[in-house]
Scaffold this active site. Sequence first.
Site, mmCIF file in Angstrom:
data_model
loop_
_atom_site.group_PDB
_atom_site.id
_atom_site.type_symbol
_atom_site.label_atom_id
_atom_site.label_comp_id
_atom_site.label_asym_id
_atom_site.label_seq_id
_atom_site.Cartn_x
_atom_site.Cartn_y
_atom_site.Cartn_z
ATOM 1 N N GLU A 1 -19.987 43.757 4.870
ATOM 2 C CA GLU A 1 -20.105 42.359 4.933
ATOM 3 C C GLU A 1 -19.312 42.069 6.229
ATOM 4 O O GLU A 1 -18.606 42.493 6.905
ATOM 5 C CB GLU A 1 -18.769 41.849 3.700
ATOM 6 N N ASP B 1 -15.770 31.204 5.352
ATOM 7 C CA ASP B 1 -17.347 31.336 5.380
ATOM 8 C C ASP B 1 -18.105 30.070 4.691
ATOM 9 O O ASP B 1 -19.285 29.811 5.517
ATOM 10 C CB ASP B 1 -17.598 32.619 4.259
ATOM 11 N N SER C 1 -8.483 30.611 3.027
ATOM 12 C CA SER C 1 -9.020 31.990 2.633
ATOM 13 C C SER C 1 -10.180 32.254 3.208
ATOM 14 O O SER C 1 -10.885 31.335 3.803
ATOM 15 C CB SER C 1 -9.310 32.082 0.951
ATOM 16 N N LYS C 2 -10.818 33.506 3.227
ATOM 17 C CA LYS C 2 -12.068 33.826 4.066
ATOM 18 C C LYS C 2 -13.214 32.986 3.323
ATOM 19 O O LYS C 2 -14.164 32.836 4.333
ATOM 20 C CB LYS C 2 -12.038 35.248 3.979
ATOM 21 N N ARG C 3 -13.115 33.049 1.912
ATOM 22 C CA ARG C 3 -14.063 32.209 1.425
ATOM 23 C C ARG C 3 -14.549 30.714 1.865
ATOM 24 O O ARG C 3 -15.517 30.204 2.170
ATOM 25 C CB ARG C 3 -13.834 31.986 -0.184
#
Length: 507
Positions: free
Chosen positions: A287, A269, A264-266
């Site tokens: 964002e 990041d 996931s992007k999470r």
Amino acid sequence: MQPVRVRFAPSPTGALHIGGVRTALYNYLLAKKTNGTMILRIEDTDQTRFVPGAEEYIMKSLEWVGIKIDEGVVQGGPHAPYRQSERKSIYKQYAQKLIDEGNAYYAFDTEEELEAMRNRLKATGSSNQQYSSITRMMMNNSLTLPEAEVKRKLESGDAYVIRLKVPDAEEIALTDLIRGEVKVHSEQIDDKVLMKSDGMPTYHLANVVDDYLMQITHVIRGEEWLPSAPLHVLLYRFLGWEKQMPQFAHLPLLLKPDGNGKLSKRDADKAGFPLFPYNWVDPTSGELSKGFQESGYLPDALINFLAFLGWNPGTEQEIFSMAELVSAFTVERIGKAGARFDILKAQWFNQQYLKAKSNDELAEFLLASLPAGSCTKEKAAKICGMLKERVTFTHDFATQAKFFFEAPAEYDQQVVSKKWNNDAVTVLTAYSQALASIQELTAEAAKTTLENVTTTLGIGSGKIMQALRVSITGAGSGPDLMIAMEILGSTEVVSRINRALSTLKKV
Ligand code: GLU
């Protein structure tokens, strides 16, 4: 064999995720391998999810990584337009055919009625609250309402949707090129909305109609679309296109770096790595989604890395140019298991590709970071040549070459406290004097002069090497110091050593 026609069919809902680039890549490799056609179709029927700039982002990204489109929005082609919102008028007749033949129906339920149905089912403990063969007969649709009432509603412009009438009890089977036979019971499929009253089709109808009209032979897409495939099979059947149905290949998921769960992007990041080709700033939230390009990756390294996320050539070879990928690629060698997204592997590929570039090519990365005219191409190439074994990202050249353009503003304190001693001061004082008389300093001359000085003083050169380095670069480690001195020239080297001697004397 029928010529291969594949499509990449993204929805312009934001930045193109790296998983999408992999999907595009596998489609492209199959097309090129077979002298087939690669199509880019923009699936923008869900206007509520449309994001300005996303379509341009997709095209720019594909171009950057070298995926060339044969037919598409920009290129045109025999099946234009390639943007679904511009094909709106095409879909209606197919929805009508489905209705006329009893395979689809009008549904007039309001949002509140749908909600009430779901709540009722929830209250009875039913795990399935879908609009389906079980629930449809309790709802407001052309299967339950009298014909005259349906006609009246349609004529008076009441809002409706067209839903697919999924058969009651049937096993729907399809053969996936990666997963083999996939079977789904029709009870698991809901009566999906195919078209809204504004005449805009949903993804399912538009996707199947376009794949048929564009004569797509292979649908290669992410695993998240596998649950939709049986529904698409039904549409092919109901529209009478079963014989022209493309072959399906659903690609394995991209997993988190530790292999546990979907990437996931999470995660990206949190770990600080990019997941998109270019930086993307969401136009509403502001964002930032980090890009591989801005993070210092080369497009060919990224492609090589992506090719291996789910596919392997069956040999030990790891470095593949796009042309080599085209000739080695087969759909059969795509695996079923999820592919772990290992950013360290991406970095390794990047290092290999940077190392393989000529010094002149690498010079461009360095020159781009410097004020125009402040460094010759020749000097930049020489610097990059000495740094190329030590860099991971394109911006590393600028960071690691900084000392060539700026004398150190400070000195690594750890090195100073350990290595800046009387021996160092004695050797560096004599060395700086000896260097001052050399006009054209070569790495060789720098080395022999240092040897002469240390031999005369009876101090081993190994003992003062780090002190010398820190005086010239400010750091305790770095590239070959003698070559660095040659590039800097004797005047600059002497001035830096003298400055260190006067600044650090008292330490
Ligand atoms: N528009 C879909 C997407 O955004 C395409 C799925 C497909 O390839 O059928 O991924």
